[in-house]
Design an enzyme around this catalytic site. Structure first.
Site, PDB file in Angstrom:
ATOM      1  N   SER A   1       4.574   2.981   7.700  1.00 16.04           N
ATOM      2  CA  SER A   1       4.359   1.776   6.902  1.00 16.04           C
ATOM      3  C   SER A   1       5.605   1.395   6.118  1.00 16.04           C
ATOM      4  CB  SER A   1       3.216   1.986   5.908  1.00 16.04           C
ATOM      5  OG  SER A   1       1.971   1.768   6.513  1.00 16.04           O
TER       6      SER A   1
ATOM      7  N   ASP B   1       0.231  -7.538   1.428  1.00 17.04           N
ATOM      8  CA  ASP B   1       0.613  -6.136   1.602  1.00 17.04           C
ATOM      9  C   ASP B   1       2.128  -5.950   1.678  1.00 17.04           C
ATOM     10  OD1 ASP B   1       0.385  -3.438   1.740  1.00 17.04           O
ATOM     11  OD2 ASP B   1      -0.571  -3.354   3.707  1.00 17.04           O
TER      12      ASP B   1
ATOM     13  N   HIS C   1       0.821  -1.218   0.000  1.00 20.89           N
ATOM     14  CA  HIS C   1       0.000   0.000   0.000  1.00 20.89           C
ATOM     15  C   HIS C   1       0.853   1.264   0.000  1.00 20.89           C
ATOM     16  CE1 HIS C   1       0.270  -0.107   4.556  1.00 20.89           C
ATOM     17  NE2 HIS C   1       0.328   1.184   4.355  1.00 20.89           N
TER      18      HIS C   1
END
Length: 361
Positions: free
Chosen positions: A213, A130, A99
């Site tokens: 992230s 992911d 993402h």
């Protein structure tokens, strides 16, 4: 857990406002009683000295880990967002979240302490877990690959540091512990999310914020044990962050996916179990989720081979009651291809059970 999850990628379109508040609390105490012999340390002085020694030792551990690992943590700048990444090898491969890269194929990558960025290109993304790998167009001299740990040795209570670029503040470090292991969480598809259901996640109290992230969750042996990916939000507080509840993809999955992408340009063996169906959530007479109706089956899939067919409503898989597509996905996330499970389903109002040998995504 009554909390939703948010991805920790930072959207560049949003302004960044950072406030730092520092408060100091000083307290003193006095004790009455017989005086200690002259020249003898008081009990309170001994306790303070011992406490100071422990604090100094732990602080030294933090500083050592940061010095060892932070040079291997980078900031990934896409056109519409930014996140973090980890230097995977000396050939310039960077592992991050799917993402974070989104639908883009080129990026700017900045190393810790560097004033210049290096361009990078997407090797491949694997949204189902992911994860993604990008590769630097040119490898800077002295590029340092991170050292990756062993997921089987991650335990509750271990002290960890989260490293990345929260809110665009590159080379930032937060501290916490491993709060739990083996969590299964699902992220939404809104806001650039992959909609992935992720098993065996590491829960941590280390702060994970937008921009973290793809960064590193690190133990005190300077080993990466996970990639921070999601932070919990509290729906009762308008979706604001639920402090101290974050999740990281375990290092075992990170290495499995990254190694395949680097070798083959894609994931060739997902290791993720599947029934081989397309389904939809159905509701009961009270409009409550009541199972997953099979819309169609893969002729060579696990469900079809076990005799399930379109129109059947799955209500239990293994030891888990199934009410929604998400609950079915989460139930399968912890299973492996080739594993046999009992699937309970309703067909024309009659409850049936089948033994299913799971296939692979």
């Amino acid at each position: 857990m009554d909390a939703s999850l948010r991805r920790s990628r930072l959207r560049r379109s949003a302004p960044v406002l950072t406030a730092v508040a520092i408060a100091a609390l000083l307290s003193g105490c006095s004790q009455s009683g017989p005086a200690a012999p002259k020249g003898s340390p008081s009990p309170s002085a001994s306790n303070v000295q011992s406490s100071g020694s422990v604090t100094d030792s732990l602080q030294s551990d933090y500083q050592r880990v940061i010095k060892n690992v932070l040079p291997s943590v980078v900031q990934i700048d896409a056109s519409a967002s930014l996140g973090s990444g980890i230097v995977y090898d000396t050939q310039g491969h960077i592992v991050t979240n799917a993402h974070v890269v989104g639908n883009e194929r080129t990026f700017k990558v900045s190393a810790s302490g560097s004033s210049s960025a290096v361009t990078a290109r997407l090797v491949s993304a694997y949204p189902e877990q992911d994860l993604a790998v990008i590769k630097l167009d040119s490898v800077p001299s002295g590029l340092k690959a991170a050292r990756f740990g062993d997921s089987s040795k991650v335990e509750m209570g271990q002290i960890v540091l989260a490293m990345g670029s929260p809110l665009g503040l590159s080379s930032s470090v937060t501290q916490g512990i491993v709060s739990a292991t083996g969590r299964t969480v699902s992220e939404g598809r809104g806001g650039g999310g992959t909609g992935a259901t992720l098993a065996n996640m590491v829960q941590t109290s280390a702060a994970i914020n937008p921009g973290n992230s793809g960064g590193a969750l690190v133990n005190l042996d300077s080993e990466v044990i996970g990639i921070p990916t999601l932070a919990a939000t509290d729906p009762d507080m308008g979706g604001s962050a639920a402090p101290g509840i974050g999740f990281a993809i375990p290092v075992s999955m990170v290495k499995t996916v990254a190694d395949q992408i680097i070798k083959s340009g894609k994931v060739t063996d997902s290791g993720r179990a599947a029934l081989g169906i397309t389904g939809r959530t159905v509701v009961d007479s009270g409009y409550q989720p009541a199972g997953v109706a099979i819309v169609n089956t893969n002729p060579n899939g696990a469900a079809a081979k076990a005799g399930l067919k379109p129109g059947d409503i799955i209500v239990r898989a293994g030891g888990t009651d199934i009410t929604t597509i998400t609950s079915l996905t989460e139930a399968l996330a912890a299973d492996k291809p080739g594993q046999k499970i009992q699937v309970t389903y309703n067909r024309d109002g009659v409850r049936k059970t089948a033994e299913v040998t799971l296939g692979e995504v």
